[in-house]
Design a protein around this motif. Structure first.
Motif, PDB file in Angstrom:
ATOM      1  N   ARG A 717       0.821  -1.218   0.000  1.00 34.54           N
ATOM      2  CA  ARG A 717       0.000   0.000   0.000  1.00 34.54           C
ATOM      3  C   ARG A 717       0.857   1.271   0.000  1.00 34.54           C
ATOM      4  O   ARG A 717       0.339   2.366   0.153  1.00 34.54           O
ATOM      5  CB  ARG A 717      -0.923  -0.006   1.227  1.00 34.54           C
ATOM      6  CG  ARG A 717      -1.875  -1.184   1.270  1.00 34.54           C
ATOM      7  CD  ARG A 717      -2.738  -1.152   2.514  1.00 34.54           C
ATOM      8  NE  ARG A 717      -3.628   0.013   2.542  1.00 34.54           N
ATOM      9  CZ  ARG A 717      -4.462   0.280   3.546  1.00 34.54           C
ATOM     10  NH1 ARG A 717      -4.510  -0.538   4.600  1.00 34.54           N
ATOM     11  NH2 ARG A 717      -5.233   1.365   3.505  1.00 34.54           N
ATOM     12  N   VAL A 718       2.162   1.094  -0.161  1.00 35.10           N
ATOM     13  CA  VAL A 718       3.090   2.224  -0.083  1.00 35.10           C
ATOM     14  C   VAL A 718       3.812   2.369  -1.419  1.00 35.10           C
ATOM     15  O   VAL A 718       4.267   1.389  -2.006  1.00 35.10           O
ATOM     16  CB  VAL A 718       4.113   2.023   1.049  1.00 35.10           C
ATOM     17  CG1 VAL A 718       5.073   3.201   1.117  1.00 35.10           C
ATOM     18  CG2 VAL A 718       3.405   1.827   2.380  1.00 35.10           C
ATOM     19  N   GLY A 719       3.927   3.602  -1.899  1.00 36.08           N
ATOM     20  CA  GLY A 719       4.774   3.908  -3.042  1.00 36.08           C
ATOM     21  C   GLY A 719       5.914   4.784  -2.573  1.00 36.08           C
ATOM     22  O   GLY A 719       5.744   5.601  -1.662  1.00 36.08           O
ATOM     23  N   ALA A 720       7.088   4.619  -3.167  1.00 34.40           N
ATOM     24  CA  ALA A 720       8.241   5.346  -2.641  1.00 34.40           C
ATOM     25  C   ALA A 720       9.244   5.694  -3.725  1.00 34.40           C
ATOM     26  O   ALA A 720       9.400   4.980  -4.712  1.00 34.40           O
ATOM     27  CB  ALA A 720       8.928   4.524  -1.554  1.00 34.40           C
ATOM     28  N   LEU A 721       9.906   6.814  -3.507  1.00 36.80           N
ATOM     29  CA  LEU A 721      11.077   7.234  -4.274  1.00 36.80           C
ATOM     30  C   LEU A 721      12.134   7.612  -3.257  1.00 36.80           C
ATOM     31  O   LEU A 721      12.003   8.609  -2.547  1.00 36.80           O
ATOM     32  CB  LEU A 721      10.749   8.429  -5.169  1.00 36.80           C
ATOM     33  CG  LEU A 721      11.953   9.149  -5.794  1.00 36.80           C
ATOM     34  CD1 LEU A 721      12.717   8.209  -6.704  1.00 36.80           C
ATOM     35  CD2 LEU A 721      11.506  10.385  -6.554  1.00 36.80           C
ATOM     36  N   VAL A 722      13.161   6.776  -3.165  1.00 40.06           N
ATOM     37  CA  VAL A 722      14.220   6.996  -2.179  1.00 40.06           C
ATOM     38  C   VAL A 722      15.561   6.896  -2.882  1.00 40.06           C
ATOM     39  O   VAL A 722      15.885   5.881  -3.496  1.00 40.06           O
ATOM     40  CB  VAL A 722      14.150   5.962  -1.039  1.00 40.06           C
ATOM     41  CG1 VAL A 722      15.271   6.201  -0.031  1.00 40.06           C
ATOM     42  CG2 VAL A 722      12.800   6.011  -0.342  1.00 40.06           C
ATOM     43  N   GLU A 723      16.326   7.971  -2.844  1.00 40.83           N
ATOM     44  CA  GLU A 723      17.714   7.988  -3.331  1.00 40.83           C
ATOM     45  C   GLU A 723      17.866   7.648  -4.805  1.00 40.83           C
ATOM     46  O   GLU A 723      18.741   6.914  -5.201  1.00 40.83           O
ATOM     47  CB  GLU A 723      18.584   7.041  -2.498  1.00 40.83           C
ATOM     48  CG  GLU A 723      18.790   7.514  -1.076  1.00 40.83           C
ATOM     49  CD  GLU A 723      19.881   6.725  -0.385  1.00 40.83           C
ATOM     50  OE1 GLU A 723      20.211   5.632  -0.855  1.00 40.83           O
ATOM     51  OE2 GLU A 723      20.392   7.213   0.615  1.00 40.83           O
ATOM     52  N   GLY A 724      17.011   8.155  -5.642  1.00 38.77           N
ATOM     53  CA  GLY A 724      17.224   7.999  -7.077  1.00 38.77           C
ATOM     54  C   GLY A 724      16.132   7.185  -7.731  1.00 38.77           C
ATOM     55  O   GLY A 724      15.608   6.240  -7.151  1.00 38.77           O
ATOM     56  N   ALA A 782       9.857   9.407 -12.030  1.00 40.74           N
ATOM     57  CA  ALA A 782      10.133   8.631 -10.829  1.00 40.74           C
ATOM     58  C   ALA A 782       8.987   8.737  -9.828  1.00 40.74           C
ATOM     59  O   ALA A 782       8.611   7.761  -9.171  1.00 40.74           O
ATOM     60  CB  ALA A 782      11.441   9.106 -10.192  1.00 40.74           C
ATOM     61  N   VAL A 783       8.418   9.928  -9.708  1.00 41.54           N
ATOM     62  CA  VAL A 783       7.268  10.090  -8.813  1.00 41.54           C
ATOM     63  C   VAL A 783       6.071   9.325  -9.356  1.00 41.54           C
ATOM     64  O   VAL A 783       5.320   8.691  -8.602  1.00 41.54           O
ATOM     65  CB  VAL A 783       6.945  11.578  -8.617  1.00 41.54           C
ATOM     66  CG1 VAL A 783       5.677  11.752  -7.799  1.00 41.54           C
ATOM     67  CG2 VAL A 783       8.114  12.282  -7.922  1.00 41.54           C
ATOM     68  N   ALA A 784       5.874   9.361 -10.671  1.00 41.61           N
ATOM     69  CA  ALA A 784       4.788   8.577 -11.268  1.00 41.61           C
ATOM     70  C   ALA A 784       4.984   7.095 -10.993  1.00 41.61           C
ATOM     71  O   ALA A 784       4.020   6.368 -10.726  1.00 41.61           O
ATOM     72  CB  ALA A 784       4.726   8.830 -12.773  1.00 41.61           C
ATOM     73  N   LEU A 794       2.487   7.766   0.165  1.00 40.32           N
ATOM     74  CA  LEU A 794       3.566   8.054  -0.773  1.00 40.32           C
ATOM     75  C   LEU A 794       4.742   8.618   0.008  1.00 40.32           C
ATOM     76  O   LEU A 794       4.597   9.600   0.739  1.00 40.32           O
ATOM     77  CB  LEU A 794       3.073   9.071  -1.806  1.00 40.32           C
ATOM     78  CG  LEU A 794       3.840   9.232  -3.116  1.00 40.32           C
ATOM     79  CD1 LEU A 794       3.885   7.921  -3.878  1.00 40.32           C
ATOM     80  CD2 LEU A 794       3.188  10.311  -3.964  1.00 40.32           C
ATOM     81  N   LEU A 795       5.914   7.991  -0.131  1.00 37.99           N
ATOM     82  CA  LEU A 795       7.138   8.436   0.531  1.00 37.99           C
ATOM     83  C   LEU A 795       8.109   8.940  -0.530  1.00 37.99           C
ATOM     84  O   LEU A 795       8.470   8.189  -1.435  1.00 37.99           O
ATOM     85  CB  LEU A 795       7.780   7.294   1.318  1.00 37.99           C
ATOM     86  CG  LEU A 795       6.919   6.596   2.375  1.00 37.99           C
ATOM     87  CD1 LEU A 795       7.718   5.515   3.067  1.00 37.99           C
ATOM     88  CD2 LEU A 795       6.381   7.589   3.386  1.00 37.99           C
ATOM     89  N   LEU A 796       8.528  10.205  -0.403  1.00 42.08           N
ATOM     90  CA  LEU A 796       9.385  10.812  -1.409  1.00 42.08           C
ATOM     91  C   LEU A 796      10.587  11.461  -0.754  1.00 42.08           C
ATOM     92  O   LEU A 796      10.445  12.274   0.157  1.00 42.08           O
ATOM     93  CB  LEU A 796       8.607  11.872  -2.199  1.00 42.08           C
ATOM     94  CG  LEU A 796       7.309  11.401  -2.874  1.00 42.08           C
ATOM     95  CD1 LEU A 796       6.587  12.581  -3.507  1.00 42.08           C
ATOM     96  CD2 LEU A 796       7.602  10.340  -3.921  1.00 42.08           C
ATOM     97  N   ALA A 820      -5.253  15.144  -2.043  1.00 45.69           N
ATOM     98  CA  ALA A 820      -6.630  15.609  -1.960  1.00 45.69           C
ATOM     99  C   ALA A 820      -7.620  14.462  -2.017  1.00 45.69           C
ATOM    100  O   ALA A 820      -8.753  14.593  -1.561  1.00 45.69           O
ATOM    101  CB  ALA A 820      -6.912  16.594  -3.091  1.00 45.69           C
ATOM    102  N   GLY A 821      -7.206  13.322  -2.540  1.00 47.60           N
ATOM    103  CA  GLY A 821      -8.100  12.180  -2.636  1.00 47.60           C
ATOM    104  C   GLY A 821      -8.157  11.337  -1.381  1.00 47.60           C
ATOM    105  O   GLY A 821      -8.690  10.223  -1.416  1.00 47.60           O
ATOM    106  N   GLY A 822      -7.611  11.814  -0.268  1.00 51.20           N
ATOM    107  CA  GLY A 822      -7.651  11.054   0.978  1.00 51.20           C
ATOM    108  C   GLY A 822      -6.423  10.212   1.224  1.00 51.20           C
ATOM    109  O   GLY A 822      -6.352   9.467   2.206  1.00 51.20           O
ATOM    110  N   ARG A 823      -5.415  10.348   0.351  1.00 49.39           N
ATOM    111  CA  ARG A 823      -4.167   9.629   0.578  1.00 49.39           C
ATOM    112  C   ARG A 823      -3.215  10.517   1.378  1.00 49.39           C
ATOM    113  O   ARG A 823      -3.520  11.663   1.667  1.00 49.39           O
ATOM    114  CB  ARG A 823      -3.548   9.219  -0.751  1.00 49.39           C
ATOM    115  CG  ARG A 823      -4.483   8.341  -1.590  1.00 49.39           C
ATOM    116  CD  ARG A 823      -3.862   8.015  -2.946  1.00 49.39           C
ATOM    117  NE  ARG A 823      -4.796   7.248  -3.762  1.00 49.39           N
ATOM    118  CZ  ARG A 823      -5.692   7.784  -4.569  1.00 49.39           C
ATOM    119  NH1 ARG A 823      -5.763   9.102  -4.677  1.00 49.39           N
ATOM    120  NH2 ARG A 823      -6.509   7.037  -5.255  1.00 49.39           N
ATOM    121  N   ALA A 824      -2.067   9.992   1.701  1.00 44.35           N
ATOM    122  CA  ALA A 824      -1.106  10.738   2.509  1.00 44.35           C
ATOM    123  C   ALA A 824       0.238  10.758   1.818  1.00 44.35           C
ATOM    124  O   ALA A 824       0.590   9.825   1.086  1.00 44.35           O
ATOM    125  CB  ALA A 824      -0.972  10.118   3.894  1.00 44.35           C
TER     126      ALA A 824
END
Length: 946
Positions: A717-724, A782-784, A794-796, A820-824
């Protein structure tokens, strides 16, 4: 060991590479915990045979889990090869079903337990049968339709099935895409080839291949009946057409012409087995005489795509094998030209394998699966970007050190150049005119290739020699530089014969300095010449196009041209004949400047260059889903649990360094939380622990109420972009996203790719190669990638790193839309002004500890700085500058910023009103930067984030 049989740790590592494109398209076929499918077996009645005998086809429909009338899925019609059945393609059907397609397989008429006779894909029989199967797909509620009666469907097949796919697309415009492998263009040309431009009726009969086809059918129905036959008959022979897919993976049809066909009386019905009578009689005539005839050529062309390619409107992927003496590369070339002439999208790919050499190494099969999947995903499922128009091919580059056969190297060029290549190199060959003899009875004959689907062919093809006295030889000087031959070489010959006719076999050998000659793939160019003079000096030059090959001829090697009078695979007649042969000019070698396709070791080096975190994040989600399916579930969590709760989190490294010390953070749904701090504050370390990439020394992390551990199911349930971002430059943006998502093992329809791309604002750039992207576009891609599946959290890590101001503003709006859609969203950043404008909440860290947390307004707090909007800024500046307690006044846009020392804001307003200056707005103003510097001090220099 197969991927599914690997120990868990190895499987995890294999998926890690796939997470950023390492064998990405192969991952969906290897991952063991993908969604499954159900099967529906039916017996489908189709049109009768000429004698009125009813025909029923054995079919199996593979439906992916979740397919329903409420959520219909695209379909694939999957055809088997000659001698096969629906069971032959079962593995490929299951793979496509797990990929989200409804797949219909069937046993074609004349094979297995299906009734009827073999008509070699005639429009009135096999093609009509396939059209009826499309009708059945159109009424299934689980199948997506374009309109009533029109299923959204692709057709995939190899060899016999590949030709059917092309013919079906020509006769039925409901077909949306075609993947045709190792298929024929013109059956008359396949069985009666002629390489000097002569007509098929004068071609040289391929008796070996024809005998294998005829023999597979003449043993009677029992010989071709498989286990589904419903009786005790022994299984039939192995399929002759082992295409790569079998190893794994509206126009009206002409009316029924059965009444027009008179039964052939010359060939006993018992001798024809399951062959249709007209084909059986045609084979008898040609096999007995060794020559074609107009009736046979006309009948074979009725079963050929050659005459109807101008009707094909479905985008077509043509895959052909370089080791194929039955349907060589020239057949795919002709099919491509015919389809492309109408403006229909067509792509050509060659692979190391074919009818003579089998399906090729495992790496080749994976490459073909990737090409097939990309074609279907775009043109049928609509989940992928437009496939590249690159022309790809491969050649044998050595032998596996593991002793598992040959290894191959793949190459790509921007576009398919045809058999003539991009450039041509003329190589002079020397040799005087020579006398060659055709032996009486046609024996002994040279053995250039062994037509067969068995592995024995690969040991024979290309390494045998020619019969002395029966061939002429012309040889070049050693090459000064290596040549990458990609295409069909050509040569001019002059031939004389007292008989006025000659059947010859032209070959091109690669000869190493030790004299070892290799005939690439064992392929020869059969030629039948007529009207020849008896005197060679009067013979006109004849241009011969040799078989297309992919071969690197090294420097120091020579090129040997051989013209032989016999070949074991062909009918050459029985009469004694003597011919004179001369080379009339150089051998012209076509070449293509290709770029090597990145192998796993190349991709892995790129992965290690800085994308380890991205790999692990993708795998964490994949492994989490897998473990959840295996029953590895955390204790139930409250439905309203916050997306992220960190309590007492600590990370201590050897030597006593505490990168994170007792951190408490809570992220609620709908919040965009900024994680701030100087270098070395511990921001990235916290993100790593949240993702399970780093084990905490103390405390805990809970996602949606579940405790986090490596591979925890909740990480899906988590999406992430960490260090590249870890993007592969030779793929398009969309292809990068597809590769990443496949590695998670989740269905393509769950990726929500269109929404992620829209939120990221990538526009048309999504289908450009990543190597053309600016740094800002890479960050947005990368964010997409992190947004795929629209995760709840979402962790960025530094998402605006390297962006210019307009790009930063776009990123700000993008994150606001997402939350805005209720995500964090939890992001770390050094850009305090952007955090202030983007985030709803902020967590300020220093030396591994939280020094402030809460809504941005609360952290900024009260301040001695006041913002004013006034009617006359110049007059207001003069008034305020004269007040005691005002330390400074500066213009800020259309307003003023006043630095006061204990002077109430009301006094400022009163002074301005008395002076006649209108006050439109007054507010306390304190920047986040001010609060940040107050909290952590002026000296924020560090040695790097922890």
């Amino acid at each position: 060991m197969s991927p599914s049989a690997r120990p868990p740790r190895r499987r995890w590592l294999a998926a890690a590479g796939a997470a950023v494109g390492l064998a990405a398209a192969a991952a969906w076929a290897a991952w063991p915990d993908r969604p499954g499918h159900t099967t529906v077996a039916e017996v489908v009645p189709v049109g009768p045979e000429d004698d009125g005998t009813p025909v029923h086809l054995e079919t199996t429909l593979y439906l992916p889990d979740g397919a329903s009338a409420a959520d219909p899925v695209p379909a694939v019609l999957l055809a088997h090869g000659y001698g096969g059945t629906r069971d032959t393609v079962a593995a490929a059907a299951a793979e496509l079903a797990r990929r989200g397609y409804a797949v219909l397989t069937w046993t074609a008429r004349g094979f297995g337990a299906s009734g009827g006779r073999i008509h070699l894909n005639h429009p009135d029989y096999e093609v009509r049968d396939a059209r009826l199967l499309l009708d059945r797909l159109a009424v299934r509620p689980e199948i997506r339709t374009d309109r009533p009666g029109d299923p959204h469907v692709g057709v995939v097949g190899g060899s016999y099935g590949g030709a059917l796919a092309l013919l079906l697309a020509a006769y039925d415009h409901r077909v949306d895409a075609v993947v045709s492998m190792t298929a024929w263009h013109d059956l008359a040309d396949a069985f009666l080839p002629e390489s000097s431009g002569g007509a098929a009726v004068d071609g040289v009969f391929q008796r070996a291949w024809a005998a294998l086809f005829f023999g597979a059918a003449t043993a009677g129905p029992g010989a071709l009946a498989g286990p589904a036959g419903g009786d005790a008959a022994a299984p039939g022979p192995a399929p002759l057409d082992r295409s790569p897919v079998e190893e794994s993976p509206v126009e009206r049809v002409p009316a029924d012409r059965s009444a027009e066909r008179a039964p052939a009386e010359r060939t006993p019905a018992a001798a024809c087995g399951r062959f249709a009578a007209d084909l059986c009689e045609a084979y008898r005539r040609v096999a007995e005489t060794g020559r074609g005839d107009p009736a046979t050529v006309a009948r074979l062309r009725e079963s050929s795509p050659a005459g109807v390619l101008d009707r094909v409107r479905a985008p077509t992927l043509l895959i052909q094998g370089t080791a194929d003496s039955l349907f060589p590369l020239s057949h795919a070339d002709a099919n491509a030209a015919g389809i492309a002439a109408t403006g229909t999208p067509v792509r050509v790919a060659w692979f190391t394998g074919g009818h003579d050499g089998g399906p090729g190494p495992a790496s080749e099969r994976e490459r073909l699966r990737r090409l097939t999947a990309g074609w279907l995903d775009h043109y049928v499922a609509g989940t992928a970007g437009r496939p590249s128009q690159e022309f790809t091919w491969s050649r044998i580059s050595g032998f596996s050190t593991a002793g598992r056969g040959v290894t191959t190297t793949g190459y790509a060029a921007e576009a398919y150049p045809g058999l003539g290549g991009e450039r041509r190199l003329a190589v002079e060959v020397a040799g005087a005119p020579q006398v060659v003899v055709h032996p009486p009875g046609g024996q002994p004959a040279a053995l250039s290739s062994l037509p067969s689907a068995t592995g024995l062919a690969s040991f024979v093809n290309g390494v045998v020699t020619d019969v002395p006295g029966q061939h002429a030889r012309f040889e070049s000087a050693p090459l000064a530089a290596p040549v990458e031959v990609v295409g069909a070489p050509t040569v001019r010959l002059r031939v004389a014969s007292p008989t006025g006719e000659a059947v010859l076999f032209v070959k091109l050998y690669d000869v190493d300095p030790d004299g070892v000659a290799t005939l690439p793939a064992g392929l020869v160019a059969p030629v039948r010449l007529s009207g020849l003079p008896a005197d060679l000096s009067r013979a006109a030059p004849v241009t011969v196009r040799l078989p297309a090959v992919t071969r690197r001829i090294e420097a120091g090697h020579t090129v040997r041209l051989v013209v032989a009078t016999s070949d074991q695979a062909y009918a050459t007649g029985t009469a004694l004949a003597v011919h004179r042969v001369a080379a009339d000019g150089p051998v012209v070698l076509p070449a293509v400047a290709g770029t090597p396709l990145a192998g796993p070791e190349v991709v892995w080096r790129r992965v290690l260059a800085g994308v380890v975190a991205v790999i692990a994040v993708g795998v964490a989600g994949a492994v989490g889903v897998a473990r959840l399916r295996r029953g590895h579930a955390d204790r139930p969590a409250p439905a309203d649990a916050p997306p992220l709760v960190v309590r007492g989190l600590r990370k201590e490294y050897p030597g006593g360094l505490a990168a994170v010390d007792g951190v408490d953070v809570t992220v609620e749904a709908g919040q965009v939380v900024g994680l701030l701090g100087p270098n070395g504050a511990g921001k990235t370390t916290i993100l790593r622990m949240v993702l399970g990439l780093v084990r905490p020394s103390g405390g805990e992390v809970r996602l949606f109420g579940h405790r986090v551990s490596p591979g925890a199911p909740v990480l899906s349930r988590v999406g992430a972009l960490v260090e590249g971002p870890g993007l592969l430059p030779h793929l398009s943006g969309r292809e990068n996203l597809i590769a990443y998502w496949r590695a998670t093992g989740r269905p393509a329809r769950d990726a929500r790719m269109t929404e992620a791309v829209r939120i990221a604002g990538l526009g048309d750039a999504i289908d450009r190669k990543v190597r053309t992207y600016s740094h800002g576009m890479r960050q947005r891609l990368a964010v997409a990638q992190a947004m795929l599946g629209l995760p709840d959290l979402l962790l960025l890590d530094e998402p605006t790193d390297g962006l210019d101001p307009p790009q930063i503003a776009q990123m700000r709006r993008m994150l606001a839309r997402y939350a805005a859609g209720g995500r964090a969203v939890l992001l770390s950043s050094h850009l305090l002004a952007e955090v202030e404008q983007t985030c709803t909440h902020v967590v300020v860290m220093d030396k591994g500890r939280v020094v402030a947390a809460g809504p941005v307004g609360e952290v900024v707090g009260e301040s001695g700085t006041v913002s004013l909007a006034v009617s006359d800024p110049d007059a207001a500046t003069r008034v305020l500058a004269g007040l005691a307690g005002v330390r400074g006044v500066v213009a800020d846009g259309g307003g003023l910023v006043v630095d006061v020392d204990g002077l109430p804001r009301a006094d400022l307003v009163a002074a301005l009103v008395r002076a006649g200056v209108g006050v439109e707005r007054v507010a306390a103003r304190r920047r986040l930067e001010d609060a940040f510097l107050t909290l952590v001090g002026e000296d924020t220099t560090g040695s790097g984030d922890r």
